[in-house]
Design a protein around this motif. Structure first.
Motif, PDB file in Angstrom:
ATOM      1  N   LEU A 304     -10.739  16.155   5.115  1.00 53.71           N
ATOM      2  CA  LEU A 304      -9.726  15.121   4.925  1.00 53.71           C
ATOM      3  C   LEU A 304      -9.328  14.945   3.466  1.00 53.71           C
ATOM      4  O   LEU A 304     -10.060  15.298   2.544  1.00 53.71           O
ATOM      5  N   ASP A 305      -8.153  14.358   3.293  1.00 55.08           N
ATOM      6  CA  ASP A 305      -7.651  13.876   2.010  1.00 55.08           C
ATOM      7  C   ASP A 305      -7.462  12.372   2.182  1.00 55.08           C
ATOM      8  O   ASP A 305      -6.521  11.931   2.828  1.00 55.08           O
ATOM      9  N   THR A 306      -8.382  11.582   1.628  1.00 58.81           N
ATOM     10  CA  THR A 306      -8.319  10.131   1.807  1.00 58.81           C
ATOM     11  C   THR A 306      -7.787   9.416   0.571  1.00 58.81           C
ATOM     12  O   THR A 306      -8.006   8.212   0.401  1.00 58.81           O
ATOM     13  N   ARG A 307      -7.089  10.124  -0.297  1.00 60.11           N
ATOM     14  CA  ARG A 307      -6.489   9.522  -1.493  1.00 60.11           C
ATOM     15  C   ARG A 307      -4.964   9.524  -1.454  1.00 60.11           C
ATOM     16  O   ARG A 307      -4.326   8.549  -1.824  1.00 60.11           O
ATOM     17  N   GLN A 308      -4.397  10.622  -1.000  1.00 60.20           N
ATOM     18  CA  GLN A 308      -2.965  10.846  -1.194  1.00 60.20           C
ATOM     19  C   GLN A 308      -2.093  10.011  -0.270  1.00 60.20           C
ATOM     20  O   GLN A 308      -0.911   9.825  -0.564  1.00 60.20           O
ATOM     21  N   TYR A 309      -2.663   9.490   0.809  1.00 62.38           N
ATOM     22  CA  TYR A 309      -1.850   8.788   1.802  1.00 62.38           C
ATOM     23  C   TYR A 309      -2.338   7.369   2.072  1.00 62.38           C
ATOM     24  O   TYR A 309      -1.808   6.694   2.951  1.00 62.38           O
ATOM     25  N   ARG A 310      -3.325   6.892   1.331  1.00 66.84           N
ATOM     26  CA  ARG A 310      -3.916   5.581   1.600  1.00 66.84           C
ATOM     27  C   ARG A 310      -3.069   4.447   1.032  1.00 66.84           C
ATOM     28  O   ARG A 310      -2.279   4.623   0.101  1.00 66.84           O
ATOM     29  N   GLY A 311      -3.284   3.242   1.585  1.00 70.33           N
ATOM     30  CA  GLY A 311      -2.719   2.048   0.994  1.00 70.33           C
ATOM     31  C   GLY A 311      -3.522   1.648  -0.234  1.00 70.33           C
ATOM     32  O   GLY A 311      -4.638   2.128  -0.471  1.00 70.33           O
ATOM     33  N   ASP A 312      -2.973   0.744  -1.020  1.00 70.43           N
ATOM     34  CA  ASP A 312      -3.650   0.307  -2.230  1.00 70.43           C
ATOM     35  C   ASP A 312      -4.911  -0.482  -1.878  1.00 70.43           C
ATOM     36  O   ASP A 312      -4.998  -1.111  -0.807  1.00 70.43           O
ATOM     37  N   GLN A 313      -5.887  -0.465  -2.794  1.00 69.36           N
ATOM     38  CA  GLN A 313      -7.084  -1.266  -2.591  1.00 69.36           C
ATOM     39  C   GLN A 313      -6.725  -2.753  -2.628  1.00 69.36           C
ATOM     40  O   GLN A 313      -5.867  -3.177  -3.414  1.00 69.36           O
ATOM     41  N   LEU A 314      -7.413  -3.523  -1.802  1.00 73.89           N
ATOM     42  CA  LEU A 314      -7.116  -4.956  -1.710  1.00 73.89           C
ATOM     43  C   LEU A 314      -7.763  -5.753  -2.834  1.00 73.89           C
ATOM     44  O   LEU A 314      -7.206  -6.754  -3.298  1.00 73.89           O
ATOM     45  N   ARG A 315      -8.932  -5.341  -3.270  1.00 71.20           N
ATOM     46  CA  ARG A 315      -9.637  -6.017  -4.356  1.00 71.20           C
ATOM     47  C   ARG A 315     -10.341  -4.980  -5.225  1.00 71.20           C
ATOM     48  O   ARG A 315     -10.689  -3.904  -4.754  1.00 71.20           O
TER      49      ARG A 315
END
Length: 514
Positions: A304-315
């Motif tokens: 997987l690539d869990t950086r390029q398509y993620r939403g922004d961190q909440l905190r």
């Protein structure tokens, strides 16, 4: 000065070339019009960054090297001129290259860092091979690789190492030195191959960082010993980046055009320095890295690539912050919709005994608050709980065989039960997660982890004080993970030892300590 083995390799290469030498000369002539350097004379040995292989398939692999007689040249060009250079390659069944089975030529270009990504086909499944390169009269070190079993083969065993997080340790990596002595089929690297520095912005900056890391003799030894399957996390680009969103403070730093240019440079350098296929070559700030590899009917790896398509961190709290109630919102995604659909479609069709998710951050819930509250790290799956729920619901609903999640990022070793309900210790265990400790990166939050483990009963083991890697041995009957540790990140004099071992039995999610 060439070593005796180098001279032997050179003699064998020239003696065995035959028609290959003619093809090499013709290739050089063909590219003369494109400013080819037909008879290169390098300022120094051009293979100082070593050799590597990757992307093992039943019929072949990717072979990698990069011409860099001056690896730390501040311009990031490795001391190479703006010329195309033909590089010959050979694949043999033996280390002395008396049984060459494939040979060919790749033309390296300055705009691609004079990197070689030779996609070899026509090999036999589940077989060990040796390879090397030639540029002018210079011969590279010899590498060893191994193809995957045939897609329908009922493989009896698979052995690989899980690695991540290798902050520069002065050139010596004890974990890689130990790993290179193992008997492995491949290495799975789940990110933080390099660590960006303040001011790492341009292509030359990222090329120099990759070059510095690749000068490590231990990292080179591991690459030369086994094929690598790689994916990036955050530090290959920028700490805690998310899709198009940069994390540094300040309006200028967060300008979208600035981060798009940085991402394009980072992706370009990453591809140039990894044994990846040509179709992974980035297009500007975009790079398709998620993919699937199969090892017969024994294992399927979904990378997987869990950086390029993620939403922004909440905190941003570190190592944790009070749980943001929005983390469970159905719109939250760590993988993006397209990658998630691809993953589920592949799992639905899988006929593998073990279905492996190779990805970056810890999937299991982990509550750092030892009181009545809940505090999590929002950069991990805890900050994207809806993504985790969708994955675990899918494997449960579709009875996916033996799901195992491989993770890194957190500079610590973990063994986790992935539960239907993390708030209920008696709920069903749906999958198993192994998190590898770092190759060399320190874990300044190890105490925070240790203090909270007893409040998270689905965490069967967690240790942030040791460096090393995880060795996985897989058979149709069981999965065994040995947590391998070294005395210190840079102590290459002492061997690795096994801190603990864990087994997952076929058909029974959850690891048991050996």
């Amino acid at each position: 000065m060439a070593h005796q083995s180098d001279r032997l390799n050179r003699r064998n290469f020239l003696a065995l070339s035959g028609a290959g030498a003619t093809a090499f000369a013709l290739a050089a002539n063909d590219f003369t019009a494109n400013r080819a350097w037909a008879s290169p004379a390098f300022s120094s040995y051009p293979f100082k960054l070593g050799v590597a292989s990757g992307e093992p398939a039943p019929e072949g692999v990717v072979l990698w090297t990069r011409l860099a007689p001056e690896p730390l040249d501040p311009e990031g060009k490795g001391g190479m001129p703006e010329l195309n250079v033909p590089v010959g390659w050979e694949v043999a069944e033996d280390e002395r290259f008396t049984r060459v089975v494939r040979r060919g030529t790749e033309v390296t270009r300055s705009e691609l860092g004079h990197s070689v990504h030779a996609e070899i086909t026509g090999l036999s499944p589940a077989r060990e091979y040796f390879y090397r390169f030639r540029a002018g009269t210079e011969i590279s070190p010899v590498g060893r690789t191994k193809t995957a079993p045939a897609l329908t083969a009922a493989s009896h065993s698979l052995s690989f190492a899980l690695a991540s997080c290798q902050a520069w340790a002065g050139g010596r990596y004890a974990a890689y030195r130990a790993m290179a002595a193992e008997d492995l089929d491949l290495v799975v690297h789940v990110g933080d191959y390099i660590y960006e520095q303040r001011g790492t912005e341009k292509l030359a900056d990222f090329r120099l960082l990759h070059s510095k890391y690749k000068t490590s003799p231990d990292l080179q030894a591991a690459h030369a010993a086994f094929p690598f399957v790689v994916t990036f996390d955050d530090h290959e680009i920028e700490n805690n980046w998310a899709d198009t969103i940069s994390q540094p403070d300040g309006e200028a730093s967060n300008a979208p055009e600035r981060f798009a240019a940085l991402r394009a440079a980072a992706f370009q350098a990453y591809w140039e320095n990894m044994p990846l296929r040509r179709d992974a070559r980035p297009e500007g700030p975009d790079m398709r890295l998620y993919r699937r590899l199969r090892y017969g009917t024994l294992a399927q790896f979904d990378v997987l690539d869990t950086r390029q398509y993620r939403g922004d961190q909440l905190r941003d709290g570190f190592p944790s912050a009070p749980l943001d109630p929005r983390a469970g919102d159905a719109s939250r995604t760590l993988t993006g919709d397209a990658q998630e659909r691809w993953l589920f479609q592949g799992l639905e069709k899988s006929t593998a005994r073990w279905n492996v998710l190779a990805q970056q951050t810890i999937m299991a819930q982990f509550d750092y608050d030892t009181g009545p509250g809940i505090a999590v790290n929002h950069d991990q799956w805890d900050g994207y709980a809806a993504s985790r729920t969708r994955y675990l619901d899918f494997v449960s609903r579709n009875a996916v065989d033996n799901p195992v999640v491989l993770s890194g990022d957190w500079h610590s070793a973990w063994v986790n039960d992935l539960k239907a309900d993390f708030g209920d210790p008696a709920s069903k265990t749906l999958a198993t997660e192994f998190v590898s400790t770092s190759i060399s990166s320190g874990c300044g939050w190890a105490d925070a982890v240790a203090n909270a483990v007893s409040h998270n009963p689905h965490v069967k083991f967690a240790d942030g004080y040791k460096r090393g890697y995880t060795r996985c041995t897989v058979t149709p009957e069981e999965w065994r993970s040995d947590l391998r540790i070294v005395t210190s990140a840079a102590d290459t004099a002492n061997p690795a030892t096994t801190q603990s071992s864990w087994v997952v039995e076929n058909g029974r999610p959850g690891a048991q300590r050996v």
